[in-house]
Design a protein around this motif. Structure first.
Motif, short mmCIF file in Angstrom:
data_model
loop_
_atom_site.label_atom_id
_atom_site.label_comp_id
_atom_site.label_asym_id
_atom_site.label_seq_id
_atom_site.Cartn_x
_atom_site.Cartn_y
_atom_site.Cartn_z
N TYR A 40 40.68 76.03 47.61
CA TYR A 40 40.06 76.12 48.94
C TYR A 40 38.92 75.13 49.11
CZ TYR A 40 42.89 79.92 50.59
OH TYR A 40 43.96 80.65 51.03
N SER A 41 38.89 74.50 50.29
CA SER A 41 37.77 73.66 50.69
C SER A 41 37.16 74.27 51.94
CB SER A 41 38.23 72.22 50.95
OG SER A 41 39.16 72.18 52.01
N ILE A 42 35.98 73.80 52.34
CA ILE A 42 35.24 74.45 53.42
C ILE A 42 34.59 73.42 54.31
CG2 ILE A 42 33.10 74.63 52.05
CD1 ILE A 42 32.74 77.44 53.31
N THR A 43 34.48 73.75 55.61
CA THR A 43 33.78 72.92 56.57
C THR A 43 33.08 73.82 57.57
OG1 THR A 43 34.01 70.98 58.02
CG2 THR A 43 35.69 72.69 58.22
N THR A 44 32.27 73.22 58.43
CA THR A 44 31.54 73.96 59.46
C THR A 44 32.08 73.59 60.83
OG1 THR A 44 29.55 73.88 58.07
CG2 THR A 44 29.26 74.49 60.38
N ALA A 45 32.26 74.59 61.68
CA ALA A 45 32.78 74.36 63.03
C ALA A 45 31.86 73.43 63.81
CB ALA A 45 32.95 75.68 63.76
N GLN A 46 32.46 72.63 64.70
CA GLN A 46 31.71 71.67 65.51
C GLN A 46 31.53 72.15 66.96
OE1 GLN A 46 30.45 68.52 64.42
NE2 GLN A 46 30.82 69.52 62.46
N ASP A 47 31.83 73.42 67.22
CA ASP A 47 31.74 73.94 68.59
C ASP A 47 30.41 74.60 68.89
OD1 ASP A 47 31.95 76.18 67.04
OD2 ASP A 47 33.68 77.04 68.07
N GLY A 48 29.42 74.43 67.98
CA GLY A 48 28.10 75.00 68.19
C GLY A 48 27.91 76.37 67.57
N SER A 49 28.97 76.95 67.02
CA SER A 49 28.89 78.30 66.46
C SER A 49 28.37 78.31 65.02
CB SER A 49 30.27 78.94 66.48
OG SER A 49 31.15 78.26 65.59
N THR A 104 37.15 65.06 74.18
CA THR A 104 38.00 66.06 74.81
C THR A 104 37.94 67.43 74.12
OG1 THR A 104 39.90 65.33 73.48
CG2 THR A 104 39.60 64.32 75.64
N GLY A 105 37.21 67.54 73.02
CA GLY A 105 37.14 68.84 72.36
C GLY A 105 36.91 68.72 70.87
N SER A 106 36.94 69.87 70.20
CA SER A 106 36.71 69.90 68.76
C SER A 106 37.81 70.71 68.08
CB SER A 106 35.33 70.50 68.45
OG SER A 106 35.22 71.81 68.98
N LEU A 123 50.93 65.58 53.94
CA LEU A 123 51.01 66.37 55.16
C LEU A 123 49.63 66.44 55.80
CD1 LEU A 123 52.36 68.39 57.11
CD2 LEU A 123 51.95 70.17 55.41
N ILE A 124 49.56 66.17 57.09
CA ILE A 124 48.32 66.25 57.83
C ILE A 124 48.58 67.03 59.12
CG2 ILE A 124 46.45 64.98 58.95
CD1 ILE A 124 47.20 62.61 57.11
N MET A 125 47.72 67.99 59.41
CA MET A 125 47.85 68.74 60.67
C MET A 125 46.48 68.87 61.32
SD MET A 125 48.37 72.76 59.71
CE MET A 125 47.15 73.66 58.71
N THR A 126 46.49 69.02 62.63
CA THR A 126 45.27 69.29 63.38
C THR A 126 45.39 70.65 64.05
OG1 THR A 126 46.17 67.97 65.22
CG2 THR A 126 44.58 66.90 63.77
N LEU A 127 44.25 71.35 64.13
CA LEU A 127 44.18 72.68 64.72
C LEU A 127 43.08 72.71 65.77
CD1 LEU A 127 44.11 74.76 61.39
CD2 LEU A 127 46.15 74.13 62.71
N ASP A 128 43.23 73.61 66.76
CA ASP A 128 42.14 73.82 67.68
C ASP A 128 41.19 74.87 67.11
OD1 ASP A 128 43.23 76.36 68.17
OD2 ASP A 128 44.09 75.79 70.11
N GLU A 129 40.15 75.22 67.86
CA GLU A 129 39.14 76.13 67.35
C GLU A 129 39.66 77.55 67.11
OE1 GLU A 129 36.40 75.31 66.19
OE2 GLU A 129 35.70 73.49 67.14
N ALA A 130 40.80 77.88 67.71
CA ALA A 130 41.39 79.20 67.53
C ALA A 130 42.43 79.23 66.40
CB ALA A 130 42.04 79.67 68.84
N GLY A 131 42.65 78.08 65.77
CA GLY A 131 43.60 78.02 64.67
C GLY A 131 45.01 77.66 65.09
N ALA A 132 45.22 77.39 66.37
CA ALA A 132 46.55 77.00 66.84
C ALA A 132 46.81 75.54 66.47
CB ALA A 132 46.66 77.17 68.34
#
Length: 259
Positions: A40-49, A104-106, A123-132
């Motif tokens: 597991y790796s970890i990051t911090t959300a960029q949406d201000g939360s 356009t978003g984070s 493999l590379i994927m992108t997700l929105d803030e809700a995990g979609a």
């Protein structure tokens, strides 16, 4: 390392508040029956939360299925915001996650690898803030006999075009042996925001048949004001056959991938 059948992913978070000079501590244990958590790796959300987002691999010990797993945790209480698995159709491993923010978003970008028809592909994927899932791509690098593993991903700043930079390792067919003996190269991919390759570079120390061990690989990348600083492992040769030693790779690329 031997994984117990019920492996515990444990995360502790300490927050010190300067106003009250008090320490707030929470501890959460994540456990799922008959599953293990890995890498597991970890990051911090960029949406201000300032929420915490973890990415790794969850393994079903009953079926043997490997899936990418992403967990978002509320930073003040440890409450799980979402816990999602990805890629149920073939084994997939997540090795690194990065948060990003654009005009356009984070969201989040995750890299790792999948095993498709016996070959490993970055493999590379992108997700929105809700995990979609927003986007996802597999990369068949170099040749049909070459496998690849994405090991570290970072979002790139506007100065070097929005998108991502990914480093990792390619290797030749294991041929029934182990990764220790396979010919390996380090790589760096520059991607745009839609995960299309802008440029790709490979790093290798030629060995020849005399030297059976090859340690080339790129494991970490940091965007800088000059471009990208990369570190990892590299073969170190000595005059004595069989006395190869692993050296540290330190490499600086400019914004266009030039050394």
């Amino acid at each position: 390392m031997k994984w117990k059948q019920n492996f515990v992913l444990l995360l502790s978070f300490f927050a010190i508040y300067s106003i009250s000079y008090a320490q707030s501590v929470w501890e959460k244990t994540f456990i799922k029956t008959d599953h293990s958590y890995q890498d597991y790796s970890i990051t911090t959300a960029q949406d201000g939360s300032e929420d915490l987002v973890l990415a790794g691999t969850i393994v079903n010990q009953t079926t043997g299925l490997y899936q990418m797993n992403v967990i978002r945790i509320e930073d003040q209480t440890g409450t799980v915001v979402f816990d999602e698995n990805y890629y149920p159709d073939w084994p997939a491993w997540a090795m690194s996650i990065a948060s990003y923010q654009t005009a356009t978003g984070s969201g989040y970008a995750v890299t790792g690898y999948a095993e498709v028809n016996g070959d490993r592909q970055t493999l590379i994927m992108t997700l929105d803030e809700a995990g979609a899932q927003i986007d996802s791509k597999l990369y068949d690098q170099e040749s049909s006999s070459t496998s690849s593993l994405g090991l570290n991903i970072k979002a790139t700043p506007n100065a070097t075009d929005e998108g991502f930079v990914v480093v990792g390792m390619t290797h030749e067919d294991l041929a029934g042996s182990t990764l220790r003996f396979a010919d390996k190269k380090g790589f760096c991919l520059k991607l745009d925001q839609d995960l299309n390759i802008t440029w790709e570079k490979y790093f290798d120390s030629g060995l020849g048949s005399t030297y059976p061990f090859d340690y080339d690989g790129a494991s970490h990348v940091i965007p800088t004001d000059q471009g990208y600083f990369i570190t990892g492992g590299k073969i170190g040769l000595t005059p004595m056959i069989g006395q190869q030693r692993q050296s540290m790779l330190a490499l600086m690329l400019d914004a266009n991938g030039n050394i």
